[in-house]
Each structure stands twice: as structure tokens, then as C-alpha cells.
Design a protein around this motif. Structure first.
Motif, PDB file in Angstrom:
ATOM      1  N   TYR A 190       0.822  -1.216   0.000  1.00  0.00           N
ATOM      2  CA  TYR A 190       0.000   0.000   0.000  1.00  0.00           C
ATOM      3  C   TYR A 190       0.853   1.261   0.000  1.00  0.00           C
ATOM      4  O   TYR A 190       0.378   2.354  -0.320  1.00  0.00           O
ATOM      5  CB  TYR A 190      -0.968   0.002   1.189  1.00  0.00           C
ATOM      6  N   TYR A 191       2.135   1.136   0.327  1.00  0.00           N
ATOM      7  CA  TYR A 191       3.042   2.276   0.367  1.00  0.00           C
ATOM      8  C   TYR A 191       3.948   2.240  -0.863  1.00  0.00           C
ATOM      9  O   TYR A 191       4.056   1.230  -1.554  1.00  0.00           O
ATOM     10  CB  TYR A 191       3.888   2.254   1.645  1.00  0.00           C
ATOM     11  N   THR A 192       4.606   3.350  -1.139  1.00  0.00           N
ATOM     12  CA  THR A 192       5.485   3.438  -2.308  1.00  0.00           C
ATOM     13  C   THR A 192       6.910   3.022  -1.953  1.00  0.00           C
ATOM     14  O   THR A 192       7.340   3.159  -0.802  1.00  0.00           O
ATOM     15  CB  THR A 192       5.503   4.860  -2.878  1.00  0.00           C
ATOM     16  N   MET A 193       7.614   2.521  -2.954  1.00  0.00           N
ATOM     17  CA  MET A 193       9.016   2.157  -2.785  1.00  0.00           C
ATOM     18  C   MET A 193       9.803   2.678  -3.986  1.00  0.00           C
ATOM     19  O   MET A 193       9.291   2.675  -5.110  1.00  0.00           O
ATOM     20  CB  MET A 193       9.186   0.634  -2.694  1.00  0.00           C
ATOM     21  N   THR A 194      11.040   3.098  -3.738  1.00  0.00           N
ATOM     22  CA  THR A 194      11.918   3.468  -4.847  1.00  0.00           C
ATOM     23  C   THR A 194      12.355   2.189  -5.565  1.00  0.00           C
ATOM     24  O   THR A 194      12.238   1.085  -5.016  1.00  0.00           O
ATOM     25  CB  THR A 194      13.160   4.207  -4.336  1.00  0.00           C
ATOM     26  N   PRO A 195      12.885   2.302  -6.777  1.00  0.00           N
ATOM     27  CA  PRO A 195      13.373   1.100  -7.463  1.00  0.00           C
ATOM     28  C   PRO A 195      14.410   0.321  -6.648  1.00  0.00           C
ATOM     29  O   PRO A 195      14.357  -0.911  -6.596  1.00  0.00           O
ATOM     30  CB  PRO A 195      13.976   1.662  -8.753  1.00  0.00           C
ATOM     31  N   LEU A 196      15.336   1.035  -5.999  1.00  0.00           N
ATOM     32  CA  LEU A 196      16.357   0.340  -5.206  1.00  0.00           C
ATOM     33  C   LEU A 196      15.724  -0.348  -4.000  1.00  0.00           C
ATOM     34  O   LEU A 196      16.073  -1.491  -3.660  1.00  0.00           O
ATOM     35  CB  LEU A 196      17.436   1.324  -4.756  1.00  0.00           C
ATOM     36  N   GLN A 197      14.799   0.328  -3.335  1.00  0.00           N
ATOM     37  CA  GLN A 197      14.101  -0.304  -2.212  1.00  0.00           C
ATOM     38  C   GLN A 197      13.341  -1.541  -2.672  1.00  0.00           C
ATOM     39  O   GLN A 197      13.347  -2.572  -1.995  1.00  0.00           O
ATOM     40  CB  GLN A 197      13.134   0.692  -1.569  1.00  0.00           C
ATOM     41  N   THR A 198      12.723  -1.453  -3.835  1.00  0.00           N
ATOM     42  CA  THR A 198      11.961  -2.591  -4.355  1.00  0.00           C
ATOM     43  C   THR A 198      12.857  -3.807  -4.550  1.00  0.00           C
ATOM     44  O   THR A 198      12.496  -4.933  -4.172  1.00  0.00           O
ATOM     45  CB  THR A 198      11.280  -2.219  -5.683  1.00  0.00           C
ATOM     46  N   SER A 199      14.027  -3.598  -5.134  1.00  0.00           N
ATOM     47  CA  SER A 199      14.946  -4.719  -5.351  1.00  0.00           C
ATOM     48  C   SER A 199      15.383  -5.334  -4.031  1.00  0.00           C
ATOM     49  O   SER A 199      15.436  -6.573  -3.898  1.00  0.00           O
ATOM     50  CB  SER A 199      16.168  -4.256  -6.152  1.00  0.00           C
ATOM     51  N   TYR A 200      15.705  -4.500  -3.060  1.00  0.00           N
ATOM     52  CA  TYR A 200      16.122  -5.038  -1.758  1.00  0.00           C
ATOM     53  C   TYR A 200      14.977  -5.729  -1.036  1.00  0.00           C
ATOM     54  O   TYR A 200      15.174  -6.785  -0.409  1.00  0.00           O
ATOM     55  CB  TYR A 200      16.725  -3.929  -0.892  1.00  0.00           C
ATOM     56  N   VAL A 201      13.794  -5.172  -1.098  1.00  0.00           N
ATOM     57  CA  VAL A 201      12.638  -5.802  -0.451  1.00  0.00           C
ATOM     58  C   VAL A 201      12.335  -7.149  -1.097  1.00  0.00           C
ATOM     59  O   VAL A 201      12.001  -8.130  -0.416  1.00  0.00           O
ATOM     60  CB  VAL A 201      11.413  -4.868  -0.485  1.00  0.00           C
ATOM     61  N   LYS A 202      12.468  -7.223  -2.430  1.00  0.00           N
ATOM     62  CA  LYS A 202      12.290  -8.508  -3.116  1.00  0.00           C
ATOM     63  C   LYS A 202      13.335  -9.523  -2.646  1.00  0.00           C
ATOM     64  O   LYS A 202      13.008 -10.701  -2.416  1.00  0.00           O
ATOM     65  CB  LYS A 202      12.389  -8.320  -4.632  1.00  0.00           C
ATOM     66  N   ALA A 203      14.570  -9.074  -2.480  1.00  0.00           N
ATOM     67  CA  ALA A 203      15.635  -9.967  -2.010  1.00  0.00           C
ATOM     68  C   ALA A 203      15.330 -10.479  -0.604  1.00  0.00           C
ATOM     69  O   ALA A 203      15.532 -11.664  -0.299  1.00  0.00           O
ATOM     70  CB  ALA A 203      16.971  -9.232  -2.026  1.00  0.00           C
ATOM     71  N   ILE A 204      14.836  -9.607   0.260  1.00  0.00           N
ATOM     72  CA  ILE A 204      14.501  -9.996   1.634  1.00  0.00           C
ATOM     73  C   ILE A 204      13.309 -10.945   1.640  1.00  0.00           C
ATOM     74  O   ILE A 204      13.283 -11.939   2.385  1.00  0.00           O
ATOM     75  CB  ILE A 204      14.217  -8.737   2.483  1.00  0.00           C
ATOM     76  N   ALA A 205      12.324 -10.655   0.799  1.00  0.00           N
ATOM     77  CA  ALA A 205      11.148 -11.527   0.715  1.00  0.00           C
ATOM     78  C   ALA A 205      11.537 -12.923   0.240  1.00  0.00           C
ATOM     79  O   ALA A 205      11.006 -13.932   0.716  1.00  0.00           O
ATOM     80  CB  ALA A 205      10.100 -10.923  -0.210  1.00  0.00           C
ATOM     81  N   GLU A 206      12.485 -12.999  -0.706  1.00  0.00           N
ATOM     82  CA  GLU A 206      12.946 -14.301  -1.172  1.00  0.00           C
ATOM     83  C   GLU A 206      13.759 -15.016  -0.098  1.00  0.00           C
ATOM     84  O   GLU A 206      13.703 -16.247   0.026  1.00  0.00           O
ATOM     85  CB  GLU A 206      13.772 -14.145  -2.448  1.00  0.00           C
ATOM     86  N   ALA A 207      14.520 -14.269   0.685  1.00  0.00           N
ATOM     87  CA  ALA A 207      15.252 -14.878   1.798  1.00  0.00           C
ATOM     88  C   ALA A 207      14.271 -15.449   2.818  1.00  0.00           C
ATOM     89  O   ALA A 207      14.462 -16.560   3.340  1.00  0.00           O
ATOM     90  CB  ALA A 207      16.159 -13.839   2.460  1.00  0.00           C
TER      91      ALA A 207
END
Length: 495
Positions: A419-436
Motif C-alpha cells: 500500500y506504500y510506495t518504494m523506490t526502485p532500489l528499495q523494491t529490489s532489496y525488499v524482493k531480495a529480503i522476501a525471497e530470503a
């Protein structure tokens, strides 16, 4: 690593599925002849049952993108219904209705403990019991609203249907319950959580079976992460420190053990990584051999292939199959069987499970660092975390970089949509954490929480049938209220 098991002997006793009284029956019974809870000892004994004696892990995992069609030839009804995001017909062990019922039973015990403490005048010496009761009540309601409501979104939370937030012991026959809004439920959870946290103690004979201090903070981090309160996540997780040596699960040691030993070791309360453990009535340990829709060979390859490792090395997770089955498992759940009739060879299965851990706690902290724009710190912590899961990791030469993260986890339009916005760099890191998180908690159902939180599209393919897709904002993301509850007036979810 995948290994085939042909000779590992895992004895499964015969099971008689005992009928479980439905939630409406439980909430409607007048507790006649109830023992008077009028001493600290009795309140502590009552709180042993303030944790759900049922499990969500099997149905939550099966709804997620961690599973595929194993083409085993036989499929249980529950397994098929979870895979297709359908309401369960059954109300027995590992069913949605069984977990709903288990949560409200836990809440009832917590409420009785709080009422008894109030009747005793709220003495300071009962603050630890009060803290535990408040945390247990908050946890059970959080799990209920997580499964049976739309994902938390402050823009819609005031009108989204939540769950009944019960705060009083049952004294009325056939009491009607109304669903609070998601906002109301989250406000109540936060109130209980923040009131209870200062009272929680580690002074238990077996602290890992109670809401001890670290377990309470780990739950708080999960709650605040869903709310998007990054400062609160960082506040409650500060005690973990940087690169928490000795506090995370030791996969290097685990992977060196035989699988029958790993089953026992994974959920041990003696491990620093395990913060809250439980032994619910569940058959989750049998899912690998009895579930068609489980961790298929293709899904295991997708999630754990070497190409997903930022250091281009093998992950330290072992996987096994029974007799070359196309469904795989990693040893996590040791089953304990309580015989109710030795002559008939029937009884009730239980399994040791980890409800809260430092591993999730640490990943929550790293995600909050990312969302606060503290990318350098987040990178350092994520590198350490991933290194503890990597074969032959070398801290000197194996380095995580922003370039590596953005390459492995590129931004894909409309893929992760919180529901909140993320920058492209934040998105990549959040995806990495979600996969971890996805890798670490495979089989344990936590992936479903991220599927909902990030509104991830899930495709479930079944051999010979069209692919079933859970689209964004699909109404099936909120489980349908059990019939036992809706028949007594609790409003159903729209379909």
C-alpha cells in the motif's frame, strides 16, 4: 541439495480424526462448573492454553507460490481446496475452521486470565501473567485478521471487514459476535501489544513456550512491519545488534546431520534462534508424503537454485523425497503421537513448530532499514544473513553489492504492490529480503503473509487443467469465514 529417502524409517501411527467442537459451540457454552482462577499459580496454568493448539502452516503454505502439482495421483480434499483457494469442507486437523477455532479458544483463555487478574486487584506481582495474556490475545487476533480479512491498508482499513475482537470471558449463551473493521482490530492489537510488552518476563521454567521478552518483540516487529511503521520495527529489534553471531539458525550444523535428527533439532527450544515454540495438533510433518500440492521438484529448483545465491554458491538447505516422489521436503517437523486408545492404535498427532524466531526478526529489521533509506546498513546485515545460509561462504571475498541485488531482483512493473510506495532500489532489496524469508520458512506458511502484504500474483498449475491464478486484490485472499461462525451471524467475506 535433493536427496531420495528410501530407508529412513519415520513411523506414522494410525490416526483417528477426532471431531473438534466448532467455534460457535465453544463461544456459546456457558462455562458452568468452571474452576475459580483465584491464585497466581492457577492463572499461570490457564495461560498454558492461551496459544492456539491448532496450526495454520499446512493451508497457508499450500495457498502460496511455494507449491506445485506433484502429480502423485491422489489428492486430499483439503490439499486441493487450499491449492485452489477454496473454502475447506472439513473442520478437522489442519483445516481453516480448526485454526479459527483454535485461535478463539486461545483468546478465551487469555481473557479469563486477564479477568481473574482484574478481580484480584491487578497486583504488581501478576504483571508477568498480565503481559503474557495481552501478548497471547494480540497474537491470536493478529493471525485471525491476517487470514480472514483483506490485507492491511490504512486507506481502506476503516471499512474492510476484520474479525471479532473478543476481550471478555464468555458468560452468555449464544452470544452474537460482530466483525470489527480491520482498523479496529489493528488498533486493539497495538493496544494489547504495547500494554503487554513492558510486563513480559523471561522468568519461566521453559521460557520458549511463552511470550518471553524476545518473542514478544519479534511478534511486535511482524505487526509493525505489516503496518509500515519502520521506526517501531527498528526500535523493538535494536537488541539484535549488527551481525547477530550465535542468534540465527545454524544451517551449517543442521545440514551436516542425518534427516531423522534434523526433524528433532529444528524446533528445539534450546536453540537461541527459536524464540517461541509450540506443539499444536497437526499433521504438518506428513505433508511431504501425503500432499500432492506441496513443494514440487520444479518449485524447489525455482526457489533454491544456485542462480538465486548472490555469491554463486550452493544454499545450505537439504531436501529429500520419499521413494523418488516429485514432492520434496526439508526436515522441520518432528511428530509426537499421543495414544488415546492403545488397543485400537488411535490417538492425536502433535508436532513441534517454531512460531517466532530470530531469523524472521532479523529479516524484519533489515527490511525496515531498507524502507528507512539506510541501504548501506541493510546491505551489510543482509550479506551476513545470506552468508549464514551459503555453502563455503567466505566473509572476506563473498560480498553483496547493490548492483548484484538489482541484477538478481530487478524491478518488474506491478509485481510487488504494497500500500506504500518504494523506490526502485528499495523494491529490489525488499524482493531480495522476501525471497530470503521465502527460503528460510518453506513449509511454515509465512510466505502467504508476504503474498498478501505485497499483493503478489500466484499461479497454480494442475496437470490437465487450466492454470488457476490468484490475481491482485482477489477476494479469495481473505479466507471465507467458517460455517460454524457464519451460521451464528458472523458476516461472510464477499465472493
Amino acid at each position: 541439495m535433493k536427496k531420495n529417502i528410501k530407508n529412513i524409517k519415520i513411523a506414522f501411527a494410525s490416526l483417528l480424526i477426532l471431531s473438534i467442537s466448532s467455534c460457535d459451540e465453544f463461544l456459546s457454552e456457558v462455562p458452568d462448573n468452571r474452576t475459580q482462577i483465584d491464585t497466581p499459580e492457577k492463572i499461570s496454568e490457564l495461560l498454558v492454553n492461551a496459544y492456539p493448539q491448532a496450526s495454520y502452516m499446512d493451508f497457508a503454505e499450500t495457498m502460496s507460490d511455494n507449491v506445485g502439482d506433484g502429480e502423485l495421483g491422489s489428492v486430499s480434499v483439503k490439499n486441493r481446496q487450499s491449492y485452489n483457494w477454496e473454502m475447506h469442507d472439513e473442520t478437522n486437523v489442519d483445516s481453516e475452521a480448526n485454526y479459527w477455532d483454535g485461535c478463539y479458544r486461545a483468546i478465551a483463555h487469555a481473557n479469563q486470565a486477564l479477568k481473574s487478574i482484574e478481580q484480584l486487584g491487578n497486583p504488581a506481582n501478576l504483571n508477568p501473567q498480565k503481559g503474557e495474556a495481552l501478548l497471547a490475545r494480540a497474537y491470536a487476533h493478529f493471525m485471525l485478521v491476517t487470514f480472514w480479512s483483506n490485507r492491511y491498508n490504512p486507506a481502506t482499513a476503516e471499512t474492510d471487514l476484520g474479525v471479532p475482537y473478543v476481550t471478555e470471558p464468555e458468560t452468555q449463551l449464544l452470544k452474537n459476535y460482530k466483525r470489527n473493521s480491520v482498523k479496529e482490530v489493528f488498533d486493539f492489537i497495538q493496544k494489547d501489544l504495547e500494554e503487554g510488552l513492558p510486563y513480559v518476563t523471561n522468568n519461566y521454567k521453559e521460557p520458549k513456550f511463552h511470550f518471553n521478552k524476545d518473542a514478544a518483540k519479534a511478534f511486535a516487529s511482524r505487526f509493525y512491519l505489516v503496518k509500515g511503521d519502520w521506526d517501531k520495527v527498528l526500535e523493538v529489534s535494536e537488541g539484535l545488534g549488527s551481525k547477530p553471531v550465535g542468534k540465527l539458525k545454524d544451517y551449517l550444523t543442521l545440514s551436516s546431520l542425518a534427516p531423522d535428527i534434523q526433524f528433532i533439532e529444528y524446533a528445539k527450544s534450546s536453540y537461541a534462534a527459536n524464540l517461541l515454540v509450540a506443539s499444536p495438533n497437526t499433521l504438518i510433518g506428513r505433508s511431504a508424503s501425503g500432499s500432492n500440492f506441496y513443494l514440487s521438484d520444479e518449485k524447489q529448483t525455482e526457489i533454491f537454485r544456485v542462480q538465486t545465491n548472490p555469491f554463486n554458491k550452493t544454499w545450505l538447505f537439504d531436501f529429500y523425497s520419499y521413494n523418488s516422489s516429485r514432492t520434496l521436503f526439508t526436515p522441520k517437523f518432528e511428530e509426537y503421537f499421543k495414544y488415546t486408545n492403545l488397543t485400537a492404535n488411535i490417538g492425536i498427532p502433535y508436532a513441534g513448530v517454531v512460531l517466532l524466531s530470530n531469523d524472521e526478526f532479523y529479516l524484519n529489521r533489515i527490511e525496515a532499514l531498507v524502507m528507512k533509506g539506510r541501504i548501506t546498513e541493510a546491505n551489510t546485515e543482509l550479506e551476513y544473513f545470506l552468508g549464514t545460509r551459503t555453502t563455503n561462504y567466505n566473509a572476506t571475498t563473498d560480498k553483496l553489492t547493490e548492483a548484484r541485488i538489482t541484477t538478481l531482483y530487478p524491478v518488474i512493473a506491478n509485481e510487488f504492490t504494497p500500500y506504500y510506495t518504494m523506490t526502485p532500489l528499495q523494491t529490489s532489496y525488499v524482493k531480495a529480503i522476501a525471497e530470503a524469508r521465502r527460503r528460510d520458512f518453506v513449509h511454515e506458511g509465512l510466505r502467504w503473509l508476504d503474498v498478501k502484504r505485497f499483493n503478489i500474483v500466484v499461479d497454480h498449475a494442475t496437470f490437465g487443467l487450466p492454470t488457476n491464478t490468484l490475481v491482485k486484490d482477489d477476494k479469495r485472499r481473505a479466507l471465507q469465514v467458517p460455517l460454524s461462525a457464519s451460521n451464528y451471524g458472523i458476516e461472510k467475506n464477499p465472493r
